[in-house]
Design an enzyme around this catalytic site. Structure first.
Site, PDB file in Angstrom:
ATOM      1  N   GLU A 178       1.043  -1.230  -0.143  1.00 50.15           N
ATOM      2  CA  GLU A 178       0.228   0.069   0.179  1.00 50.15           C
ATOM      3  C   GLU A 178       1.123   1.461   0.072  1.00 50.15           C
ATOM      4  O   GLU A 178       0.527   2.262   0.951  1.00 50.15           O
ATOM      5  CB  GLU A 178      -0.931   0.101   1.402  1.00 50.15           C
ATOM      6  CG  GLU A 178      -2.062  -0.856   1.345  1.00 50.15           C
ATOM      7  CD  GLU A 178      -3.582  -0.740   2.760  1.00 50.15           C
ATOM      8  OE1 GLU A 178      -4.276  -1.695   1.924  1.00 50.15           O
ATOM      9  OE2 GLU A 178      -2.630  -0.166   3.633  1.00 50.15           O
ATOM     10  N   GLU A 379      -6.099  -7.795  -0.814  1.00 53.19           N
ATOM     11  CA  GLU A 379      -6.290  -7.792   0.425  1.00 53.19           C
ATOM     12  C   GLU A 379      -8.109  -7.208  -0.479  1.00 53.19           C
ATOM     13  O   GLU A 379      -8.544  -6.711  -1.037  1.00 53.19           O
ATOM     14  CB  GLU A 379      -5.611  -6.508   1.059  1.00 53.19           C
ATOM     15  CG  GLU A 379      -4.896  -7.103   0.924  1.00 53.19           C
ATOM     16  CD  GLU A 379      -3.834  -5.615   2.322  1.00 53.19           C
ATOM     17  OE1 GLU A 379      -4.843  -5.037   2.977  1.00 53.19           O
ATOM     18  OE2 GLU A 379      -2.952  -5.632   3.269  1.00 53.19           O
TER      19      GLU A 379
END
Length: 480
Positions: A178, A379
């Site tokens: 991320e 995710e």
């Protein structure tokens, strides 16, 4: 879906992060990471950042769910579900305790050798994140984390060590988890290791945008150099990026809302992806940086490295969507990394995250249309309170519903023409929440007996979703 649209070699699996489930924070030579200095919290009480470990304070990452000592038990459960891949991260400070050593910690390297060997025993392909919110705290103390250019060299040494050691055990790599969280205030400490002297807690960090975006630049250079190093060590490596995709809609068709959503998506979602996939700063960066008084220190060779070190595939997290509006009177809602204006067409989770399966299809098409390279959803999941019934069963039908609807939309995106390689739902086994430090915000197919105060047996228990997901994998996404 009566006929599976998923490729026959589709990589079904699950995802974790070392700092949230490994534990053993100071065992076998491991040094403290930034995550190890975060106290517990809740969705109403922010986590504290402490400069030293304080007596009597609960630090959730210190034990987490103790995968370090239970990895064989956990991998066996993953294998029982039929995992084709398992996304995990390496704890950087397990390999280089302060981040600054010249030689790695052999005990740390051996642990991951053992984990990869155990995965191979069950024909599970590791998908390894090199850096997932666990910058060695020594690098924060010495350089203010990624704000210091010196960290590029320390990271490339670390990445080269991993690539060399595991060149015959790992094929799929991700450089930073991320990475675009560095575009938000929230990400200063967790993603970049930046710790301002006046910052006390996780949700109220003293923000210096110029420092954050300089630190991000250093990560871009480090990632690109790592890609080049990895491809030299093993040309068969597939090395990708990982973006927290924050799907954002304009709240209305007011052109002001449209432009606001466009700018938000460009900076939050596309800025990092454009640099890592296309190999150059995007056209809109110049105005954004100028208007925010950010002047990047770009050294000779940086842009050439970024151009030469583009990624092979694109991965992202997707949990929810948000709306943005120029109307300050509208009701806001919480979310992953950033909240937004409440969408009246969507339901929300226990934590207020808006549930939007069709937003996943939309996002897959947006990303693939922009870059045209293979993708993985690494995710996705529902954080919720789970109840253990008197007979020991855990009927998490709400989680099954959430995942079912998102898998259906992945199937629709594949029909649209998106090249999707794999799917690893987040927290396939219950683990510590990165943002709040909670255990009771559960995502897993496997229940772990532990509460927010760190108490419990750590015993593992299969939820209803465990058996459902097993059937999904066995049928290659046909039986939902």
């Amino acid at each position: 879906m009566t006929t599976s649209v998923f490729p026959k070699d589709f990589l079904w699996g699950g995802a974790t992060a070392a700092n949230q489930f490994e534990g053993a924070w100071n065992v076998d030579g491991k040094g403290p990471s930034c995550s190890d200095m975060l106290s517990g919290g809740t969705h109403t009480t922010p986590r504290r950042i402490t400069r030293t470990n304080e007596q009597g304070v609960h630090y959730p990452s210190h034990e987490a769910i103790d995968f370090y000592h239970r990895y064989k038990e956990d991998i066996k459960l993953f294998a029982e579900m039929g995992f084709k891949t398992f996304r995990l991260s390496i704890n950087w400070s397990r390999i280089f305790p302060t981040g600054m050593e010249q030689e790695p910690n052999e005990a740390g390297l051996q642990f991951y050798d053992d984990v990869f060997d155990e995965l191979k025993k069950y024909n599970i392909e590791p998908l390894v994140t090199i850096s997932h919110y666990e910058l060695p705290f020594g690098l924060t103390q010495e350089y203010n984390g990624w704000a210091g250019r010196e960290v590029i060299e320390h990271f490339t040494r670390y990445a080269e060590t991993l690539f060399t050691r595991y060149q015959n055990k790992v094929k799929y790599w991700l450089t930073f988890n991320e990475i675009n969280c560095g575009t938000a205030e929230f990400g200063a400490y967790l993603a970049l290791g930046i710790l301002h002297k006046d910052t006390k807690d996780f949700l109220h960090q003293v923000d210096e945008p110029a420092v954050r975006f300089q630190a991000l630049h250093h990560q871009f250079v480090a990632s690109a150099r790592a890609v080049q190093i990895g491809h030299k060590i093993n040309p068969d490596f597939k090395i990708g990026c990982m973006i927290a995709y924050m799907t954002t809609y304009p709240y209305t068709c007011n052109p002001e809302d449209i432009l606001l959503a466009q700018e938000y998506n460009n900076i939050r979602n596309n800025y990092c992806g454009d640099i890592q996939v296309r190999g150059e700063y995007p056209y809109y960066a110049k105005r954004f940086l100028k208007e925010h008084n950010i002047e990047l220190d770009i050294r000779d060779g940086d842009l050439e490295d970024i151009k030469a070190g583009t990624v092979d595939y694109y991965t992202f997290s997707y949990y929810m969507s948000n709306c943005v509006s120029t109307d300050p009177k509208l009701e806001n809602t919480s979310g992953n990394i950033n909240g937004g204006v409440k969408n009246p067409y969507l339901q929300a989770s226990d934590w207020g995250w808006q549930i939007d399966p069709k937003g996943l299809r939309y996002s897959l098409n947006e990303i693939y249309g922009r870059y045209g390279i293979p993708m993985m959803v690494v995710e996705n999941g529902l954080g919720a309170f789970d109840t253990v019934e008197a007979d020991g069963s855990i009927n998490d039908s709400y989680r099954i519903d959430y995942l079912k609807e998102h898998i259906e939309q992945m199937g629709e995106a594949i029909k649209d023409g998106v090249e999707l390689w794999g799917y690893t739902p987040w927290g396939c086994i219950d683990l510590v929440s990165a943002s709040t430090g909670e255990m009771e915000k559960r995502y897993g197919f496997i229940y772990v007996d532990k509460d927010n105060q760190g108490k419990g047996t750590l015993d593992r228990k299969k939820k209803a979703s465990f058996f459902w997901y097993k059937d999904v994998i066995e049928s290659n996404g046909e039986n939902l």
